[in-house]
Scaffold this motif. Structure first.
Motif, short mmCIF file in Angstrom:
data_model
loop_
_atom_site.label_atom_id
_atom_site.label_comp_id
_atom_site.label_asym_id
_atom_site.label_seq_id
_atom_site.Cartn_x
_atom_site.Cartn_y
_atom_site.Cartn_z
N ALA A 108 0.82 -1.17 0.15
CA ALA A 108 -0.15 0.16 0.10
C ALA A 108 0.82 1.31 0.12
CB ALA A 108 -0.88 0.21 1.05
N THR A 109 2.02 1.23 0.30
CA THR A 109 2.92 2.38 0.52
C THR A 109 3.41 2.73 -0.96
OG1 THR A 109 5.06 3.21 1.21
CG2 THR A 109 5.06 1.08 0.67
N GLN A 110 3.29 4.19 -1.13
CA GLN A 110 3.67 4.61 -2.38
C GLN A 110 5.13 4.61 -2.85
OE1 GLN A 110 1.01 5.69 -4.36
NE2 GLN A 110 -0.24 4.62 -2.78
N ASP A 111 5.95 4.73 -1.88
CA ASP A 111 7.14 4.94 -1.99
C ASP A 111 7.73 3.51 -2.40
OD1 ASP A 111 9.95 5.21 -2.15
OD2 ASP A 111 10.30 6.36 -0.38
N PRO A 112 8.42 3.20 -3.56
CA PRO A 112 8.85 1.86 -3.98
C PRO A 112 10.03 1.42 -3.09
CG PRO A 112 9.47 3.38 -5.85
CD PRO A 112 8.83 4.13 -4.87
N LEU A 113 10.74 2.21 -2.69
CA LEU A 113 11.91 2.20 -1.66
C LEU A 113 11.37 1.47 -0.34
CD1 LEU A 113 14.35 5.09 -2.51
CD2 LEU A 113 14.12 2.69 -3.36
N ASN A 114 10.23 1.58 -0.12
CA ASN A 114 9.57 1.26 1.26
C ASN A 114 8.72 -0.03 1.06
OD1 ASN A 114 10.75 3.15 2.73
ND2 ASN A 114 9.14 4.70 2.52
N LYS A 115 8.59 -0.44 -0.09
CA LYS A 115 8.26 -1.77 -0.32
C LYS A 115 8.88 -3.03 0.17
CE LYS A 115 4.73 -0.07 -4.17
NZ LYS A 115 3.58 -0.33 -3.16
N VAL A 116 9.13 -3.08 1.49
CA VAL A 116 10.21 -3.76 1.91
C VAL A 116 9.74 -4.37 3.31
CG1 VAL A 116 12.67 -3.98 2.94
CG2 VAL A 116 12.18 -2.41 0.83
N ILE A 117 10.18 -5.89 3.55
CA ILE A 117 9.83 -6.48 4.76
C ILE A 117 11.14 -6.96 5.24
CG2 ILE A 117 8.52 -8.06 5.80
CD1 ILE A 117 6.38 -7.84 3.81
N PHE A 118 11.61 -6.76 6.31
CA PHE A 118 12.60 -7.62 7.06
C PHE A 118 12.06 -8.42 7.92
CE2 PHE A 118 15.70 -3.68 7.30
CZ PHE A 118 15.75 -3.63 5.90
N GLN B 58 2.54 -13.09 -4.87
CA GLN B 58 2.94 -13.23 -6.06
C GLN B 58 2.52 -12.13 -7.16
OE1 GLN B 58 4.36 -16.08 -7.41
NE2 GLN B 58 4.58 -16.55 -5.12
N GLY B 59 3.27 -11.70 -7.88
CA GLY B 59 2.95 -10.66 -8.71
C GLY B 59 3.16 -9.20 -8.15
N LYS B 60 3.56 -9.12 -6.89
CA LYS B 60 3.77 -7.84 -6.29
C LYS B 60 5.28 -7.30 -6.20
CE LYS B 60 -0.60 -7.37 -3.52
NZ LYS B 60 -1.37 -8.28 -4.16
N ASN B 61 5.39 -6.27 -6.35
CA ASN B 61 7.01 -5.57 -6.40
C ASN B 61 7.25 -5.46 -4.83
OD1 ASN B 61 9.44 -5.13 -7.39
ND2 ASN B 61 8.70 -2.98 -7.94
#
Length: 461
Positions: free
Chosen positions: A270-280, A295-298
């Motif tokens: 849901a976050t707009q910033d692609p650099l925050n589409k991260v899970i540790f 699947q299929g999500k960046n």
């Protein structure tokens, strides 16, 4: 006494893993590896000396009270770990014996693991490091939310393997345990207990103990409005991962204990910033429904059981992702470029004109219109080639052949001419605002502004 664990000896160039111990491990290394090792060790000894500490490799020390012990280890290969444990235990037995004591009051412990056991339900594996714990004791245990207060139904120790006949009878029940020991506890309402949480036995101070457990379980840090998601297996590992992330300036929008769930994937997406589409994900699983949602999500999920590995892989991903994003942003706008026509490489004069050029600054791409230093447009780049291979773009310092539509060599252009990319005013304005241009590109952009404003004082504003 203090002990310094000198980690990552396996990173030394030419280092070879051996079964030798202590001094012999170092002496068995190739000469260059020994030289590097000695340089690193003396550098660390010097740094510690500057801070007021005398230090030496542990096998060279005669007075451990006056000298810090340095034990070379590799957490990756396991080299030096036995010596590190031997040194710590030996020093503790020698110098700390008088300070070691065990209280006989209510038990204090730490939850290692939360498990479902057949016939028992949810249980907790716990280390009791102080005091005494007995069956029917009231205990307070940390959870994700408020501490849970419950009464012990059973204290269980595993049976020896040769006595196990039925999987449901793997444990012996005991009435009482003393520090220090490991014990499995069966009790109601343990479902939300988290690994790493404190456990306290209660006598007549329930409210006081609840507050103590609450403070120890609560992780004090501020969440950001936007950022990455962190999931870990215990409170301690979650705190460590948060600290490492904060030290790197990484924004955190959510940090929690437990496996990666479908909800985590949805929130990260849901976050707009692609650099925050991260899970540790430290030492936890990605649940099946989360895998399906992924699947299929960046979304980048860094799932490891070593914190530093997560950070290293994140750094690599971040660098590559930034480069890809910058390239994508560049493609949205016409970028500044300056070329010089090489007089000795005029291959065709028209239809289209084909000439060799050197990119003096910035970059050129297919489809870009070129202009002269007086601002007059001269034609559009149809194609770019280098060594008979087509290119999408050419950058500063490269020499390539370009074909130009709508121009004739000897009329509109000639060998030695300096040409610039023709940038739309809105692109020029946007590029000035964005931090995507190199130094040479910014210089060319300013020259283009000068050329354009000779005829339009308000161009690019």
């Amino acid at each position: 006494p203090f002990v310094v664990a000198l980690n990552k000896i396996d990173k030394i160039s030419g280092w070879q893993k051996t079964n030798h111990v202590g001094r012999k491990r170092i002496e068995s290394q190739p000469s260059r590896a020994r030289e590097i090792f000695d340089e690193k060790v003396y550098e660390i000894i010097g740094t510690l000396f500057d801070e007021g500490f005398k230090a030496e490799l542990y096998y060279n020390i005669t007075d451990f009270q006056r000298t810090l012990s340095i034990v070379p280890i590799s957490s990756k290969t396991g080299e030096g770990i036995p010596e590190l444990l031997m040194t710590v235990v030996g020093l503790a037995q020698r110098f700390l014996e008088q300070q070691l004591h065990i209280e006989k009051g209510p038990a204090k412990g730490t939850v290692l693991e939360v498990k479902e056991e057949i016939g028992l339900g949810t249980t907790i594996d716990t280390i009791i490091y102080n005091g005494v714990l007995t069956i029917n004791d009231t205990i307070v245990v940390g959870t994700k939310d408020e501490p849970v207060v419950t009464t012990i139904k059973a204290l269980l120790k595993p049976k020896p393997l040769d006595e196990i006949r039925d999987p449901r009878e793997r444990f012996d029940s005991v009435e009482e345990v003393h520090a220090a020991c490991g014990i499995k506890i069966s009790s109601p309402n343990l479902e939300n207990v988290v690994p790493g949480a404190p456990l306290r036995a209660v006598k007549d101070n329930l409210e006081e103990v609840i507050e103590e457990v609450r403070k120890q379980t609560k992780i004090e840090f501020e969440l950001d409005e936007d950022g990455i998601i962190i999931k870990a297996d215990t409170i301690g590992s979650l705190e460590a991962l948060i600290k490492e992330s904060r030290d790197k300036g990484i924004a955190i929008r959510k940090a929690d204990i437990g496996n990666v769930s479908k909800r985590d994937i949805i929130e990260a997406d849901a976050t707009q910033d692609p650099l925050n589409k991260v899970i540790f994900a430290f030492n936890v699983k990605v649940l099946p429904e989360a895998q399906e949602e992924l699947q299929g999500k960046n979304i980048a999920v860094f799932r490891e059981d070593v914190i530093y590995t997560i950070m290293e892989k994140y750094d690599e991903w971040l660098e590559k992702t930034k480069e890809a994003l910058e390239k994508a942003r560049r493609e949205e706008y016409v970028h500044p470029g300056m070329i010089r026509i090489l007089p000795e490489y005029i291959f065709r004069v028209s239809n289209p004109a084909i000439v060799g050029v050197r990119v003096l600054a910035g970059r050129i791409r297919e489809g870009i219109t070129l202009m002269r230093e007086d601002g007059r447009l001269v034609g559009k780049i149809r194609g770019i080639q280098s060594q008979n291979k087509p290119l999408e773009e050419a950058k500063q310092g490269e020499e390539v052949a370009i074909s130009i539509d709508g121009v004739t060599v000897g009329r509109q252009i000639k060998g030695g001419d300096i040409l610039y990319t023709d940038i739309p005013a809105r692109d020029a304005k946007k590029l000035r605002e964005m931090d995507v241009l190199t130094i040479d590109e910014r210089d060319v952009l300013e020259k283009i502004y000068e050329i354009k404003r000779k005829t339009d004082k308000f161009w690019g504003i």
